[in-house]
Design a protein around this motif. Structure first.
Motif, PDB file in Angstrom:
ATOM      1  N   SER A 181       0.725  -1.161  -0.077  1.00 28.22           N
ATOM      2  CA  SER A 181      -0.003   0.114   0.026  1.00 28.22           C
ATOM      3  C   SER A 181       1.037   1.118  -0.061  1.00 28.22           C
ATOM      4  O   SER A 181       2.172   1.038   0.221  1.00 28.22           O
ATOM      5  CB  SER A 181      -0.965   0.054   1.317  1.00 28.22           C
ATOM      6  N   THR A 182       0.025   2.460  -0.238  1.00 25.57           N
ATOM      7  CA  THR A 182       1.190   3.590  -0.319  1.00 25.57           C
ATOM      8  C   THR A 182       1.904   3.909   1.040  1.00 25.57           C
ATOM      9  O   THR A 182       2.691   4.771   1.196  1.00 25.57           O
ATOM     10  CB  THR A 182       0.187   4.766  -0.484  1.00 25.57           C
ATOM     11  N   ALA A 183       1.382   3.018   2.082  1.00 28.56           N
ATOM     12  CA  ALA A 183       1.983   3.372   3.582  1.00 28.56           C
ATOM     13  C   ALA A 183       3.654   2.625   3.604  1.00 28.56           C
ATOM     14  O   ALA A 183       4.309   2.925   4.270  1.00 28.56           O
ATOM     15  CB  ALA A 183       1.253   2.691   4.669  1.00 28.56           C
ATOM     16  N   TRP A 184       3.674   1.807   2.455  1.00 29.62           N
ATOM     17  CA  TRP A 184       5.030   1.012   2.378  1.00 29.62           C
ATOM     18  C   TRP A 184       5.972   2.046   1.687  1.00 29.62           C
ATOM     19  O   TRP A 184       5.974   2.413   0.435  1.00 29.62           O
ATOM     20  CB  TRP A 184       4.980  -0.008   1.622  1.00 29.62           C
ATOM     21  N   THR A 185       7.009   2.656   2.383  1.00 30.87           N
ATOM     22  CA  THR A 185       7.747   3.595   1.962  1.00 30.87           C
ATOM     23  C   THR A 185       9.226   3.100   1.882  1.00 30.87           C
ATOM     24  O   THR A 185       9.363   2.157   2.685  1.00 30.87           O
ATOM     25  CB  THR A 185       7.554   4.968   2.447  1.00 30.87           C
ATOM     26  N   GLY A 186      10.125   3.940   1.308  1.00 28.13           N
ATOM     27  CA  GLY A 186      11.607   3.575   1.815  1.00 28.13           C
ATOM     28  C   GLY A 186      11.826   2.103   1.137  1.00 28.13           C
ATOM     29  O   GLY A 186      11.692   1.770   0.147  1.00 28.13           O
ATOM     30  N   SER A 187      12.351   1.390   1.940  1.00 25.64           N
ATOM     31  CA  SER A 187      12.989   0.019   1.330  1.00 25.64           C
ATOM     32  C   SER A 187      12.262  -0.970   1.098  1.00 25.64           C
ATOM     33  O   SER A 187      12.108  -1.741   0.322  1.00 25.64           O
ATOM     34  CB  SER A 187      14.297  -0.576   2.321  1.00 25.64           C
ATOM     35  N   MET A 188      10.882  -0.775   1.833  1.00 31.78           N
ATOM     36  CA  MET A 188       9.833  -1.591   1.744  1.00 31.78           C
ATOM     37  C   MET A 188       9.142  -1.488   0.552  1.00 31.78           C
ATOM     38  O   MET A 188       8.840  -2.382  -0.293  1.00 31.78           O
ATOM     39  CB  MET A 188       8.699  -1.770   2.768  1.00 31.78           C
ATOM     40  N   ALA A 189       9.171  -0.252  -0.261  1.00 27.33           N
ATOM     41  CA  ALA A 189       8.634   0.122  -1.451  1.00 27.33           C
ATOM     42  C   ALA A 189       9.832  -0.588  -2.360  1.00 27.33           C
ATOM     43  O   ALA A 189       9.297  -0.753  -3.487  1.00 27.33           O
ATOM     44  CB  ALA A 189       8.539   1.556  -1.515  1.00 27.33           C
ATOM     45  N   THR A 190      11.031  -0.340  -2.224  1.00 25.21           N
ATOM     46  CA  THR A 190      11.896  -0.625  -2.965  1.00 25.21           C
ATOM     47  C   THR A 190      11.876  -2.424  -3.040  1.00 25.21           C
ATOM     48  O   THR A 190      11.982  -3.089  -4.255  1.00 25.21           O
ATOM     49  CB  THR A 190      13.426  -0.605  -2.545  1.00 25.21           C
ATOM     50  N   ALA A 191      11.722  -2.905  -2.035  1.00 24.82           N
ATOM     51  CA  ALA A 191      11.417  -4.356  -2.210  1.00 24.82           C
ATOM     52  C   ALA A 191      10.332  -5.027  -3.058  1.00 24.82           C
ATOM     53  O   ALA A 191      10.506  -5.773  -3.874  1.00 24.82           O
ATOM     54  CB  ALA A 191      11.193  -4.980  -0.858  1.00 24.82           C
ATOM     55  N   VAL A 192       9.198  -3.957  -3.256  1.00 20.54           N
ATOM     56  CA  VAL A 192       8.149  -4.305  -4.145  1.00 20.54           C
ATOM     57  C   VAL A 192       8.532  -4.217  -5.519  1.00 20.54           C
ATOM     58  O   VAL A 192       8.164  -4.559  -6.497  1.00 20.54           O
ATOM     59  CB  VAL A 192       6.807  -3.637  -3.427  1.00 20.54           C
ATOM     60  N   ALA A 193       9.167  -2.924  -5.538  1.00 25.87           N
ATOM     61  CA  ALA A 193       9.691  -2.422  -6.787  1.00 25.87           C
ATOM     62  C   ALA A 193      10.688  -3.478  -7.482  1.00 25.87           C
ATOM     63  O   ALA A 193      10.694  -3.778  -8.649  1.00 25.87           O
ATOM     64  CB  ALA A 193      10.290  -0.981  -6.990  1.00 25.87           C
ATOM     65  N   ASN A 194      11.417  -4.270  -6.719  1.00 22.77           N
ATOM     66  CA  ASN A 194      12.346  -5.261  -7.161  1.00 22.77           C
ATOM     67  C   ASN A 194      11.780  -6.392  -7.576  1.00 22.77           C
ATOM     68  O   ASN A 194      12.201  -7.383  -8.457  1.00 22.77           O
ATOM     69  CB  ASN A 194      13.400  -5.530  -5.985  1.00 22.77           C
ATOM     70  N   THR A 195      10.313  -6.545  -7.404  1.00 25.06           N
ATOM     71  CA  THR A 195       9.663  -7.746  -7.847  1.00 25.06           C
ATOM     72  C   THR A 195       9.681  -7.941  -9.341  1.00 25.06           C
ATOM     73  O   THR A 195       9.196  -8.781 -10.212  1.00 25.06           O
ATOM     74  CB  THR A 195       8.314  -7.957  -7.265  1.00 25.06           C
ATOM     75  N   GLU A 196       9.597  -6.461  -9.934  1.00 21.19           N
ATOM     76  CA  GLU A 196       9.685  -6.237 -11.413  1.00 21.19           C
ATOM     77  C   GLU A 196      10.501  -7.111 -12.207  1.00 21.19           C
ATOM     78  O   GLU A 196      10.628  -7.761 -13.035  1.00 21.19           O
ATOM     79  CB  GLU A 196       9.847  -5.028 -11.778  1.00 21.19           C
ATOM     80  N   THR A 197      11.765  -7.212 -11.328  1.00 21.66           N
ATOM     81  CA  THR A 197      13.072  -7.711 -12.182  1.00 21.66           C
ATOM     82  C   THR A 197      12.578  -9.414 -11.971  1.00 21.66           C
ATOM     83  O   THR A 197      12.943  -9.920 -13.043  1.00 21.66           O
ATOM     84  CB  THR A 197      14.174  -7.683 -11.360  1.00 21.66           C
ATOM     85  N   VAL A 198      12.162  -9.837 -11.011  1.00 24.26           N
ATOM     86  CA  VAL A 198      11.870 -11.312 -10.861  1.00 24.26           C
ATOM     87  C   VAL A 198      10.808 -11.766 -11.974  1.00 24.26           C
ATOM     88  O   VAL A 198      10.821 -12.719 -12.684  1.00 24.26           O
ATOM     89  CB  VAL A 198      11.349 -11.665  -9.544  1.00 24.26           C
ATOM     90  N   ILE A 199       9.873 -10.779 -11.971  1.00 27.11           N
ATOM     91  CA  ILE A 199       8.667 -11.130 -13.014  1.00 27.11           C
ATOM     92  C   ILE A 199       9.126 -10.913 -14.539  1.00 27.11           C
ATOM     93  O   ILE A 199       8.927 -11.808 -15.421  1.00 27.11           O
ATOM     94  CB  ILE A 199       7.599 -10.079 -12.957  1.00 27.11           C
ATOM     95  N   SER A 200       9.934  -9.828 -14.892  1.00 30.59           N
ATOM     96  CA  SER A 200      10.259  -9.486 -16.303  1.00 30.59           C
ATOM     97  C   SER A 200      11.199 -10.721 -16.606  1.00 30.59           C
ATOM     98  O   SER A 200      11.000 -11.220 -17.903  1.00 30.59           O
ATOM     99  CB  SER A 200      10.871  -8.259 -16.326  1.00 30.59           C
ATOM    100  N   GLN A 201      12.166 -11.247 -15.900  1.00 30.22           N
ATOM    101  CA  GLN A 201      13.273 -12.136 -16.245  1.00 30.22           C
ATOM    102  C   GLN A 201      12.340 -13.423 -16.138  1.00 30.22           C
ATOM    103  O   GLN A 201      12.884 -14.547 -16.895  1.00 30.22           O
ATOM    104  CB  GLN A 201      14.393 -12.013 -15.228  1.00 30.22           C
ATOM    105  N   GLY A 202      11.657 -13.579 -15.248  1.00 25.07           N
ATOM    106  CA  GLY A 202      11.164 -14.689 -15.371  1.00 25.07           C
ATOM    107  C   GLY A 202      10.265 -15.246 -16.455  1.00 25.07           C
ATOM    108  O   GLY A 202      10.313 -16.266 -16.727  1.00 25.07           O
ATOM    109  N   PHE A 203       9.728 -14.585 -17.189  1.00 22.63           N
ATOM    110  CA  PHE A 203       8.986 -14.768 -18.464  1.00 22.63           C
ATOM    111  C   PHE A 203       9.989 -15.522 -19.437  1.00 22.63           C
ATOM    112  O   PHE A 203       9.366 -16.152 -20.468  1.00 22.63           O
ATOM    113  CB  PHE A 203       8.376 -13.557 -18.917  1.00 22.63           C
ATOM    114  N   ASP A 204      11.350 -15.390 -19.555  1.00 21.45           N
ATOM    115  CA  ASP A 204      12.296 -16.138 -20.073  1.00 21.45           C
ATOM    116  C   ASP A 204      12.507 -17.630 -19.731  1.00 21.45           C
ATOM    117  O   ASP A 204      13.166 -18.203 -20.262  1.00 21.45           O
ATOM    118  CB  ASP A 204      13.483 -15.253 -20.537  1.00 21.45           C
TER     119      ASP A 204
END
Length: 751
Positions: A250-273
């Protein structure tokens, strides 16, 4: 880059292009006739034939995503860490001096684990830069397995912060995967032992109760652990972890918690290969709906380059996979119909639209997007300006002054062109009576929209579509973008070059672009566009002059240039040199050549170049190149600026002239002009007439022989002053009658 004339007739379909994309709320509600499931593929207009050309090397990289940007995705593990530095990437080598690499390469087992845990995060982060024997000593499989097992053991009591050095263990493993990927020949292979160990480590960490804490302290290590999933290529095993983070965010997740969620993009993006990831999504359709829910719940925070946009774009990859397409279609359909085509949601919806069109082609009726190109034009190109009956500008964002200046530039170039090529009117059967100039705000917006609006390639600096000039009602169009990197100076990238293509195609080349390419004509097509652009604007062509000094090509060789056998230097720099030489040294041959081009006698033109002329001019061309390299290329065609229009005959404006300026001996002809903020260079030139006039400039008051900031006092009336970074507001200059003068032409230009 210098795109060129392209024909829509006999076109081939484009390859997948990098672009990002959009939609308006409710704009793409399914049409009444649209089925709930895709129908048979529908015919769409074929993409125009296009030959890619490099864009400007100064084009800035935009932080907002483009779906199929070749440089936007790599299978390599992510480099560098963010542990201990929320939301910032650490410099990988900055801490190396304070970090003893031998303490990692010279220890193993428990001693290695202790060294990793006791090291600072900056020290461990610097290990991403290891190479050679240091890389092998630190990151061979045995060392990595040892640290992975230590992470497994430490995770059992993970307290939700880095007090037990779990962060250092995670970061060491990330560094190892990164270095091994880039230096596998040195580090050696990774096999079953490490895979078993890393799975145990990640299983233990993500199972630890405190790894679920929504705190800054946990987020710092969690963010690195999420990235480690992809580094270890375990994307398919941990889809549940990604779902948990997306569901919890949620928007209450700031700082490194928001970064942790943002980093899932790499897991998803690379995962499709990776087959294991695709298989996991096949088995769990809830993953797709979790991504969709993540986007819709958090759409208020979308700004174009945010994690919600970036993760949401990954949904498009569902329709790109045959086994996942059924899951992705309804989600993509919903999202591209939910959010606006223009505004902050653009990079999300336009990217998703790209996947729908390029990876699920022929189903626009299902997605409700068949009319998107037509709807985009008025939404994106909000400026519609008519220069004259033959010239129209559609722009994303241009001021009234920018529009006026652009119209003036093109109208005056028209006269310059006709004087140069000495045509007698349009070639037969050419109905391209008007040109539409489309101007996007910058390269990113060009990439974002032009692929869909005009069905063109966008990895270039613009495109001229000639179409079929023999077809009544055909619309010639130059699709361009502003050179944003030159701001505050306003410039449409390649404007005068591309306008030359329009003029050349209408007055010099019979038929369409394809017809003109039946024999090698590229030296002329691109060389003329460069020659006119640089000559008309009065810009010194530094790159071409530098190439002249190299003497790389014979003139007879340049006559053979094609888009397939020549690089950009040969096409543009050397095309310019060849055309300039021919105009200056052999104008009658140019007339004979154009006489054949204008009636479509391509073979006759080829015979003239290769047989009649052949190598006869090669020696003279080589001698001319040596002179040109010394900046003695000969005289360029004169480009006379238009007359100034201000009622006060003393007032000048940008790019205008006054004729018949006069004064008696010892007296002045006073003048002034107003400069907007940001002018980088003002040029004042005088010439012609009789007598002897000297030129004086003053920034803020009348210019006289006793009060001036710059002067040009040659014999006669040929004077030039160039003022760098002049002040904004009114500036003043004057001609002083060293000897009574009359009939002098005075011209002012600035940029």
């Amino acid at each position: 880059m210098r795109p060129f004339r392209i024909a829509k007739a006999n076109a081939r379909r484009l390859p997948a292009l990098g672009a990002a994309f959009f939609l308006a709320l409710g704009l793409f509600a399914p049409q009444a006739h649209a089925a709930d499931t895709p129908s048979a593929p529908q015919a769409r207009p074929a993409a125009p034939h296009a030959i890619p050309v490099p864009k400007s090397p100064d084009t800035p990289k935009d932080a907002r995503p483009l779906a199929a940007d070749a440089g936007a995705k790599t299978a390599a593990p992510t480099g560098g860490g963010t542990v201990g530095a929320p939301n910032t990437a650490k410099r990988l080598s900055a801490a190396a001096n304070a970090c003893d690499v031998s303490s990692f390469t010279g220890n193993s087992g428990a001693a290695l684990v202790q060294q990793v845990k006791s090291a600072g995060l900056d020290c461990v982060n610097s290990l991403f830069t290891l190479t050679g024997t240091d890389a092998r000593g630190a990151f061979n499989e045995a060392q990595m397995a040892t640290v992975a097992n230590a992470l497994r053991d430490a995770s059992a009591a993970y307290p939700g912060d880095d007090s037990t050095s779990v962060g250092q263990l995670v970061l060491f493993l990330r560094a190892g995967y990164y270095v091994q990927w880039n230096h596998s020949d040195v580090v050696g292979p990774y096999g079953t032992a490490l895979r078993t160990a890393i799975r145990g480590a990640l299983d233990a960490f993500f199972a630890a109760p405190h790894s679920k804490d929504v705190t800054e302290a946990n987020g710092q290590t969690l963010a690195e652990a999420v990235t480690l999933i992809d580094s270890a290529q375990e994307n398919g095993r941990y889809t549940g972890v990604v779902k948990r983070l997306l569901d919890g965010y949620s928007t209450a997740w700031t700082g490194s918690m928001a970064t942790a969620v943002a980093n899932t993009e790499t897991v998803i993006s690379q995962g499709f290969d990776r087959p294991d990831f695709v298989a996991a999504l096949q088995a769990d359709p809830a993953f797709a709906t979790t991504m969709a829910s993540f986007v819709t719940r958090n759409s208020a925070g979308i700004d174009g380059g945010d994690p919600v946009t970036r993760i949401g774009i990954q949904i498009g990859k569902l329709v790109a996979d045959d086994t996942l397409r059924a899951q992705g279609r309804p989600i993509v359909k919903d999202l591209v119909n939910r959010y606006p085509l223009v505004g902050k949601t653009g990079p999300l919806t336009m990217n998703l639209l790209w996947f729908a069109e390029k990876k699920d082609a022929g189903n626009c009726s299902y997605y409700g997007t068949c009319d998107v190109p037509a709807k985009l034009v008025p939404l994106v190109l909000t400026v519609d300006h008519t220069c004259n009956a033959n010239l129209r500008i559609r722009a994303q964002d241009m001021t009234a002054q920018q529009l006026a200046d652009t119209c003036t530039s093109l109208v005056n170039e028209d006269a310059f062109f006709h004087k140069l090529v000495k045509d007698s009117g349009p070639v037969a059967n050419d109905n391209n009576t008007s040109l539409e100039v489309v101007v996007f705000d910058d390269y990113y917006n060009y990439s974002l929209y032009a692929w869909e609006m005009y069905k063109i390639e966008v990895d270039n600096g613009g495109m001229y579509e000639e179409g079929d000039p023999a077809k009544a009602g055909n619309q010639a169009r130059f699709i361009a973008h502003e050179a944003s990197w030159l701001r505050p100076q306003f410039q449409i990238w390649n404007l005068n070059h591309e306008y030359t293509h329009y003029l050349d195609g209408r007055y010099d080349f019979y038929g369409d672009f394809e017809a003109g390419m039946t024999t090698p004509t590229v030296w002329w097509v691109e060389g003329l566009a460069e020659y006119v652009s640089y000559s008309y604007r009065g810009v010194h062509y530094d790159d071409a002059v530098a190439q002249a000094g190299k003497g790389t090509y014979a003139l007879s060789t340049l006559f053979d240039s094609t888009y397939a056998n020549a690089d950009s230097t040969r096409i543009y720099n050397w095309g310019y040199l060849a055309v300039r030489y021919m105009f200056q040294s052999h104008p009658r041959d140019v007339d004979a050549l154009l006489a054949k081009y204008r009636v479509g006698d391509w073979n006759g033109a080829r015979t003239l170049l290769k047989n009649t002329i052949g190598t006869a001019y090669d020696a003279d061309f080589a001698a001319w190149l040596k002179q040109c390299a010394a900046d003695n290329c000969g005289s360029l065609p004169a480009n006379q600026a238009p007359l100034c229009t201000a009622a006060d005959t003393r007032q000048f404006d940008k790019n205008c002239r006054r004729d018949g300026v006069a004064a008696t001996t010892g007296n002045y002809s006073y003048s002034f002009l107003y400069l907007p903020a940001g002018v980088q260079q003002l040029t004042i030139t005088t010439g012609g007439g009789t007598g002897n006039a000297d030129l004086y400039y003053n920034g803020g008051s009348w210019a006289t022989t006793g009060s001036y900031q710059a002067k040009s006092a040659n014999g006669g009336n040929g004077e030039t002053l160039t003022i760098a970074n002049p002040p904004s507001g009114w500036v003043y200059f004057s001609l002083y009658g060293q000897q009574g003068f009359g009939g002098v032409t005075v011209t002012t230009t600035y940029n």
